[in-house]
Structure formats: structure tokens, C-alpha cells
Design a protein around this motif. Structure first.
Motif, short mmCIF file in Angstrom:
data_model
loop_
_atom_site.label_atom_id
_atom_site.label_comp_id
_atom_site.label_asym_id
_atom_site.label_seq_id
_atom_site.Cartn_x
_atom_site.Cartn_y
_atom_site.Cartn_z
N LYS A 115 -5.78 -15.30 14.24
CA LYS A 115 -6.76 -16.43 13.83
C LYS A 115 -7.05 -16.93 15.50
O LYS A 115 -6.24 -16.80 16.35
N ALA A 168 -8.77 -22.78 14.29
CA ALA A 168 -8.15 -22.82 13.24
C ALA A 168 -6.99 -23.69 13.14
O ALA A 168 -6.44 -23.94 11.77
N LYS A 205 -10.70 -15.73 8.00
CA LYS A 205 -9.59 -16.03 8.43
C LYS A 205 -9.51 -17.31 9.28
O LYS A 205 -8.47 -18.05 9.46
N THR A 206 -10.40 -17.24 10.23
CA THR A 206 -10.41 -18.23 11.38
C THR A 206 -11.60 -19.24 11.28
O THR A 206 -11.80 -19.91 12.42
#
Length: 302
Positions: free
Chosen positions: A122, A126, A194-195
Motif C-alpha cells: 500500500k 492509504a 488495496k491502496t
């Protein structure tokens, strides 16, 4: 020791959590004569100070709580409830994540038990703090929670053995590896899902390793709007913390302040039958709790 980061007049400061309040690290170090000059104190400075810095801060925190130092602005304990918290590690050099690292989570998603860790990353965009709202990305309809134990490195680690790995750890914190499943699964690379912004809440505290003991024996849970969704123990991890550190360090160097999110246990929405999947919505409040580390809470927004 429990450290936290908070924002005061636009500046990120470091505090020590005590039973009586938050000790401002920079003020306390300056008043004690430990800190010379006018340089601001960052968490990176505190980590770099190692055991000597920790010992000094422990002493200052004890004096402030007991009232054995003259009362001044430097030793006044702040009310934590009035502070705007920052991510407990505000500027890590790297955020490394381990996928499918709990046996029961692998089983619930019909994934094989791994022989080597799955690693992904990440970025700092984030990061989010305890109680900071997390915006749900308009591009996703399937945002999921993932309670995770986070390792924070304290020393530069390269080609470290498992036997030596814990000597390089500074501490641990709660983390939530929020995941947009539709974006994550769009390609073989998970990064996109995810980020997203604020998809890595961490905190509220960075708890030093000496207070945690064995990180592979901690109760871990996640609730959504008070409903228990995940309840497990880090003992279910396939790759233990020392093995993760050693494995990563064989391939690239870990630096002080780097964070490793160690995987999530069973109970994520992805593991539910499709007809029972209800992903996070605006207004949902997610709380990650890990034994000895505290509670990390964030509310989803649009």
C-alpha cells in the motif's frame, strides 16, 4: 510504552499514552534537557533513539503521572479525547502487506495453504488515523474490512535470520487492510483494490515490543456496527512474525518505521456465500481490536 501521533496547529507531534493523559514528547524532552536545540521531534526520531530514548521517556512519563516534577507546560498531560490523532506511524517508508496468511481465512476463500508468503504493498495515501472517516471509492461497490496485526520496524534489516528477527522490531499496532474486492480482483495484481485513499487505518497506539511479548499469541477481532465479524488469534497465522520479517529482508531491506501488515483472519465478507455478502456502506463503523494494542475505529463515508 504506548506512543501515538497527533496534529496540533498543523504539525504532527508525538505523545506517550499514560493512564493519566498524553505526554507531549518534544516538550518533555526539552524540559528534561535531553533534547538540545530547536529541532522538532518526530516518531522517526523516537524510533531512532532506541532503548535509550524509550528508557528516558518511560522515566518522564512516570514523573509526570506521579507529579514529582515541577508543573509546567512541558509536563502537563493532555486529554486524549481532545486531540486530533494522526496515523500512529505517520510517514512509513514502506507499507508491506501479507496476503492469505491465516489458515481459516485461506480455507474460507477456497485458497490453498501457502508455501511462501504473498506480498503486496500500500502507499502512504492509504494511511488513516483512529476515528478518521474513510471515504468509500465511487469506483467500487464491494469494500471489505480486514483486521490485521501490524509490525513496525525499529532497525535496518537485511538478510536477517528468524532467530534474530525480533531484535529488529520496534513495536506493533492495530491495522485495517481495507479492500475494494471488485478492484482487487480486476487483474492478477491486487494493488488497485488495496491502496485507495485511507484504506490503511493504523493505531491508535504504537505499542513497543517489550509490552507486547509474543506477537503470535494475540486475540484479534473486528466488529461492524457492533456486530462481531472476525474473532481469532494471531496463532492461526501461517507465517509467524519472525518468519515474515526474515523472508522480506532476504529480498529487500527493511528500514526503521516500515510497516508490515501481517494478514487477516477468517470472517471477511469475501468469505461469505455470495447471497449473504453485504459490503461496507456509508455510515458503517468498523472497529479492529487486538489484545494489548487497543481499539482502532473508523467510520465509512461517501
Amino acid at each position: 510504552m504506548k506512543l501515538l501521533s497527533y496534529i496540533q496547529e498543523g504539525v504532527t507531534r508525538v505523545g506517550v499514552h499514560t493512564e493519566a493523559g498524553i505526554l507531549d514528547v518534544e516538550h518533555a524532552l526539552t524540559a528534561s534537557g535531553y533534547l538540545k536545540g530547536t529541532s522538532s521531534v518526530t516518531l522517526q526520531n523516537v524510533i531512532a533513539g532506541g532503548l535509550e530514548m524509550l528508557s528516558h521517556l518511560n522515566g518522564l512519563a512516570g514523573q509526570a503521572v506521579s507529579g514529582t516534577v515541577p508543573e509546567s507546560d512541558a509536563v502537563v498531560l493532555l486529554d486524549e479525547s481532545t486531540l486530533q490523532l494522526a496515523p500512529c506511524v505517520p510517514r512509513p517508508g514502506k507499507i508491506i502487506c501479507v496476503g492469505l496468511n491465516y489458515r481459516k481465512h485461506a480455507e474460507e476463500t477456497n485458497a490453498p495453504i501457502l508455501q511462501t508468503p504473498i506480498l503486496f504493498s500500500k502507499f502512504n495515501n492509504a494511511l488513516a488515523a483512529h476515528l478518521e472517516p474513510v471515504p468509500l471509492p465511487a469506483a467500487s461497490q464491494t469494500v471489505d474490512y480486514e483486521a490485521e496485526l501490524v509490525i513496525v520496524m525499529g532497525r535496518t534489516a537485511r538478510n536477517v535470520s528468524r532467530e534474530e528477527a525480533y531484535k529488529y522490531v520496534y513495536g506493533y499496532c492495530c491495522g485495517n487492510d481495507l479492500s475494494a474486492r471488485d478492484l482487487q480482483m480486476r487483474t492478477q495484481q491486487w494493488l488497485l483494490g488495496k491502496t485507495c485513499d485511507k484504506f490503511a487505518p493504523v493505531g491508535p497506539y504504537l505499542v513497543t515490543a517489550d509490552e507486547v511479548g509474543d506477537p503470535n499469541q494475540l486475540a484479534i477481532s473486528c466488529t461492524v456496527n457492533g456486530e462481531l465479524r472476525q474473532s481469532s488469534n494471531t496463532a492461526d497465522m501461517i507465517f509467524k512474525c519472525d518468519e515474515i520479517i526474515s523472508y522480506i529482508s532476504q529480498h529487500f531491506t527493511l528500514e526503521p518505521g516500515d510497516m508490515i501488515m501481517t494478514g487477516t483472519p477468517e470472517g471477511v465478507m469475501l468469505g461469505y456465500p455470495p447471497e449473504q455478502q453485504v459490503y461496507l456502506q456509508a455510515g458503517d463503523t468498523v472497529t479492529v481490536e487486538i489484545e494489548k494494542l487497543g481499539r482502532l475505529t473508523n467510520t465509512m463515508t461517501i
